[in-house]
Design an enzyme around this catalytic site. Structure first.
Site, mmCIF file in Angstrom:
data_model
loop_
_atom_site.group_PDB
_atom_site.id
_atom_site.type_symbol
_atom_site.label_atom_id
_atom_site.label_comp_id
_atom_site.label_asym_id
_atom_site.label_seq_id
_atom_site.Cartn_x
_atom_site.Cartn_y
_atom_site.Cartn_z
ATOM 1 N N ARG A 237 -17.271 45.888 -69.686
ATOM 2 C CA ARG A 237 -16.594 44.595 -69.591
ATOM 3 C C ARG A 237 -16.049 44.458 -68.168
ATOM 4 N NH1 ARG A 237 -18.975 43.304 -73.483
ATOM 5 N NH2 ARG A 237 -18.181 42.536 -75.475
ATOM 6 N N GLU A 266 -15.894 36.352 -65.876
ATOM 7 C CA GLU A 266 -17.187 35.878 -66.340
ATOM 8 C C GLU A 266 -17.074 34.468 -66.928
ATOM 9 O OE1 GLU A 266 -19.133 39.374 -67.982
ATOM 10 O OE2 GLU A 266 -20.130 37.996 -69.361
ATOM 11 N N HIS A 284 -24.878 39.643 -67.511
ATOM 12 C CA HIS A 284 -24.516 40.147 -68.845
ATOM 13 C C HIS A 284 -25.741 40.217 -69.772
ATOM 14 C CE1 HIS A 284 -20.847 40.695 -71.699
ATOM 15 N NE2 HIS A 284 -21.883 41.441 -72.077
HETATM 16 C C1 GLV Z 1 -22.080 42.849 -75.421
HETATM 17 O O1 GLV Z 1 -21.514 42.866 -74.380
HETATM 18 C C2 GLV Z 1 -21.474 43.249 -76.656
HETATM 19 O O2 GLV Z 1 -20.295 43.640 -76.697
HETATM 20 O O3 GLV Z 1 -22.170 43.184 -77.674
#
Ligand code: GLV
Length: 318
Positions: A237, A266, A284
């Site tokens: 993250r 983000e 991402h």
């Molecule tokens: C993606 O980032 C998730 O947490 O599934």
């Protein structure tokens, strides 16, 4: 009849499975659902199927007075106020396991892209600039015998370690608890304090959940403690890294490079990152394969099916 609201687009097999236990309304657009539309549907929802871009907080829950369950189609659930859900007896589930391989693949891809300067090479070709093979052209770093330091040795960390071993890397990790002895032996993995891990690793990969404890875990001090020839990879993250401090470290040579799949604010990316050649930036994509996204939708739906049928959730959170 159970009313199920799906707040964003998910693969169709998931919708079909949800339809076996209730009446499904799904937002079917790539744009985020407008709050007023979402709230109008939440007003009658028993179950909400959410994405990591949804903020499930008191305002969301206030709009959904009869909600019994939130099924997040993601392994990370930092977008959900789990305590607020618990206060209201709302079950929360996530989708662990099914995205482990895809995310580990992407982390390994970023290790290779960063250390071998593949983004830079691609940009050079696309720029149309003249180039020629050269003995010293765009030299990167090899991985054989180099240490990969993994911060967060859960399923994804272990899967990344297995991949890195096949590239000749040695494995060190930082985790609240030690990994199972068989796994540690298989990987030859050693456990370290964070600062020691940062100071000794050639590549550091972040694979821990985001929480108040891991907010800015990688700040200016942490970056200073890394080697100047080391690389930082983040597929976890964004806010685990202080992005402004990372920009400074990349610029002043405190570290050699970085590979980022996630960003502090983000989808906004720190504008200075866009100017730097020693960072690889992808939007991402950790779990972004057809197979994985389908499996995530199915696991979220299976959780809903289990709960609506009176059973226990398969992968509860909290
Ligand atoms: C993606 O980032 C998730 O947490 O599934």
């Amino acid at each position: 009849m159970t009313n199920i609201v799906v707040t964003g687009r998910i693969p169709h097999p998931g919708i079909e499975r949800l339809g076996t236990v209730g009446s499904v309304w799904a937002w079917d657009d790539d744009e985020p659902i407008p709050t007023d539309v979402r709230n109008a549907h939440l007003a009658h929802a028993d179950v909400a199927v959410t994405l990591l871009t949804d903020r499930v907080d008191d305002a969301f829950l206030d709009a959904a007075p009869q909600l019994r369950m939130v099924a997040n189609v993601a392994v990370g659930y930092n977008n959900i106020d789990v305590a607020a859900c618990q206060r209201r007896n709302v079950i929360v589930t996530n989708t662990p396991g099914v995205l482990t391989d895809a995310t580990a693949d992407l982390a390994m891809a970023l290790v290779l892209m960063s250390t071998r300067r593949l983004g830079e090479g691609e940009r050079l070709i696309r720029s149309g600039a003249a180039w020629q093979w050269g003995m010293f052209m765009m030299l990167g770093r090899g991985l054989q015998g180099r240490q990969l330091g993994i911060v967060g040795m859960g399923g994804i960390g272990v899967a990344l370690a297995r991949r890195a071993r096949s590239f000749g890397m040695t494995i060190a990790y930082h985790n609240r608890s030690a990994v199972n002895a068989d796994v540690a032996n298989e990987l030859g993995a050693t456990r370290h304090e964070l600062r020691q891990l940062l100071a000794t690793s050639d590549v550091v990969s972040l694979n821990c959940p985001y929480s108040p404890e891991t907010h800015h875990l990688i700040d200016a001090d942490a970056l200073q403690s890394m080697r100047s020839d080391a690389f930082l990879i983040n597929t976890a993250r964004g806010p685990i890294v202080d992005e402004a401090a990372l920009v400074a470290a990349l610029r002043n040579g405190a570290i050699a490079g970085a590979g980022l799949d996630v960003f502090e604010h983000e989808p906004t990316v720190h504008p200075d990152l866009l100017q730097l050649d020693n960072v690889v930036l992808v939007p991402h994509l950790g779990s972004a394969t057809v197979e994985t996204r389908t499996a995530m939708a199915m696991l979220a739906a299976d959780n809903v099916v289990a709960v609506v049928n009176g059973g226990a959730p398969l992968t509860p959170v909290g």
